[in-house]
Design an enzyme around this catalytic site. Structure first.
Site, PDB file in Angstrom:
ATOM      1  N   GLU A   1      -1.632   2.768  11.916  1.00 42.94           N
ATOM      2  CA  GLU A   1      -2.349   2.223  10.764  1.00 42.94           C
ATOM      3  C   GLU A   1      -1.347   1.747   9.709  1.00 42.94           C
ATOM      4  O   GLU A   1      -0.710   2.577   9.057  1.00 42.94           O
ATOM      5  CB  GLU A   1      -3.214   3.295  10.108  1.00 42.94           C
ATOM      6  CG  GLU A   1      -4.318   3.897  10.938  1.00 42.94           C
ATOM      7  CD  GLU A   1      -5.065   4.950  10.128  1.00 42.94           C
ATOM      8  OE1 GLU A   1      -6.152   4.641   9.613  1.00 42.94           O
ATOM      9  OE2 GLU A   1      -4.535   6.072   9.981  1.00 42.94           O
TER      10      GLU A   1
ATOM     11  N   HIS B   1      -5.829  10.560  10.537  1.00 40.96           N
ATOM     12  CA  HIS B   1      -6.255   9.286   9.957  1.00 40.96           C
ATOM     13  C   HIS B   1      -5.757   9.211   8.517  1.00 40.96           C
ATOM     14  O   HIS B   1      -5.640  10.229   7.834  1.00 40.96           O
ATOM     15  CB  HIS B   1      -7.780   9.188  10.021  1.00 40.96           C
ATOM     16  CG  HIS B   1      -8.308   7.841   9.657  1.00 40.96           C
ATOM     17  ND1 HIS B   1      -8.433   7.433   8.347  1.00 40.96           N
ATOM     18  CD2 HIS B   1      -8.731   6.800  10.426  1.00 40.96           C
ATOM     19  CE1 HIS B   1      -8.919   6.199   8.329  1.00 40.96           C
ATOM     20  NE2 HIS B   1      -9.113   5.791   9.564  1.00 40.96           N
TER      21      HIS B   1
ATOM     22  N   GLY C   1      -7.530  -3.133   3.664  1.00 46.45           N
ATOM     23  CA  GLY C   1      -8.407  -3.148   2.508  1.00 46.45           C
ATOM     24  C   GLY C   1      -8.587  -4.542   1.940  1.00 46.45           C
ATOM     25  O   GLY C   1      -7.819  -5.463   2.239  1.00 46.45           O
TER      26      GLY C   1
END
Length: 283
Positions: free
Chosen positions: A195, A116, A201
């Site tokens: 990702e 991650h 964000g």
């Protein structure tokens, strides 16, 4: 319909909102409650069409496993494993603060999330603090973690993605993450989570359909037809768009609500599942 993979990463959900986390349930054993709330609906989906996995903080794993009551509808996973493991007649597990794959397996985990972006950032920070500027070793360390998980018969959700300063060479970065991170790995038990770190964000522009499609295609061209899920956040707003991409095979959910009382809510999660899988069936 090709099998889809709907995953949830409960990062920071073990921290109550009063302490800065996103858990607003006020329930000590929240993971078991979520499993009990969602299991009846998730069980209605054909396992050949949909796989569900939940990656939990260590303190919640046992409750979640108990709540399954023998069902295999939901895979319970851990949030990473150490690159070394215990062995009979060998190291008995002197890995203080570190979670060997054997410990996760003994608790009932059948999967692990590895690589991650937040884990990658931690490894990069450690290297930077030592004055190291070459971060290629991060992929090799993650490869050891994947191999450790697979040695315990655990499936792996392997996260890849480019940072903001890597967008111009996104293909080079992602290929290295795939080739180095998956060296000698059994791809039959691996799902790739893409990702786009540069787009995740507050205040950032989410990656668009065309961009996600080209990355998913690159992944499959590089390592074959391994499932690719969108790891930038599967949510109600993008579920149908992501399901319309042939090269995308699912998504990774963190929260279900991003305004007001932000957090994870079982009914909203099930709605995301319905939106995505129903749209995928139409393809």
């Amino acid at each position: 319909m090709k099998r889809q993979h709907i995953c949830v990463n409960f990062k920071r959900f073990d921290v109550p909102s009063s302490m800065g986390g996103v858990n607003r349930t006020g329930v000590r054993h929240w993971a078991g409650d979520i499993v009990r709330q969602t299991l009846p609906t998730l069980s209605t989906w054909d396992p050949a069409e949909a796989r569900f996995a939940m990656y939990l903080p260590e303190g919640q794993i046992l409750d979640a496993v108990d709540a399954l009551s023998g069902s295999n509808t939901i895979e319970i996973g851990c949030q990473g494993v150490y690159r070394k493991d215990v062995a009979p007649g060998g190291n008995f597990g002197a890995f203080t603060t570190l979670r060997p794959a054997a410990a996760a397996k003994a608790m009932g985990c059948t999967s692990a999330i590895i690589g991650h972006c937040e884990e990658r950032n931690e490894k990069r920070d450690l290297l930077s603090s030592a004055g190291v500027e070459d971060f290629s070793s991060v992929n090799r360390v993650l490869n050891e973690e994947i191999l450790s998980a697979q040695a315990r018969d655990m499936s792996v959700l392997y996260c890849i993605g480019e940072r903001e300063d890597e967008v111009e060479r996104w293909d080079e970065v992602i290929k290295a993450q795939l080739v180095d991170g998956l060296k000698d790995v059994d791809l039959a038990s691996v799902v790739i989570a893409y990702e786009p770190v540069w787009s995740i964000g507050p205040g950032k522009t989410p990656a668009g359909k065309d961009y996600i499609t080209k990355v998913a295609r690159l992944v499959k061209e590089t390592i074959g037809d391994v499932p690719v899920v969108y790891g930038g956040g599967l949510k109600e707003e993008n579920a149908e768009m992501l399901a319309s991409i042939d090269e995308i095979d699912g998504g990774l959910i963190a929260l279900t609500r991003f305004s007001g009382e932000i957090g994870f809510y079982s009914d909203e999660y099930l709605n995301i599942v319905r939106l995505y899988l129903n749209r995928k069936k139409e393809n």
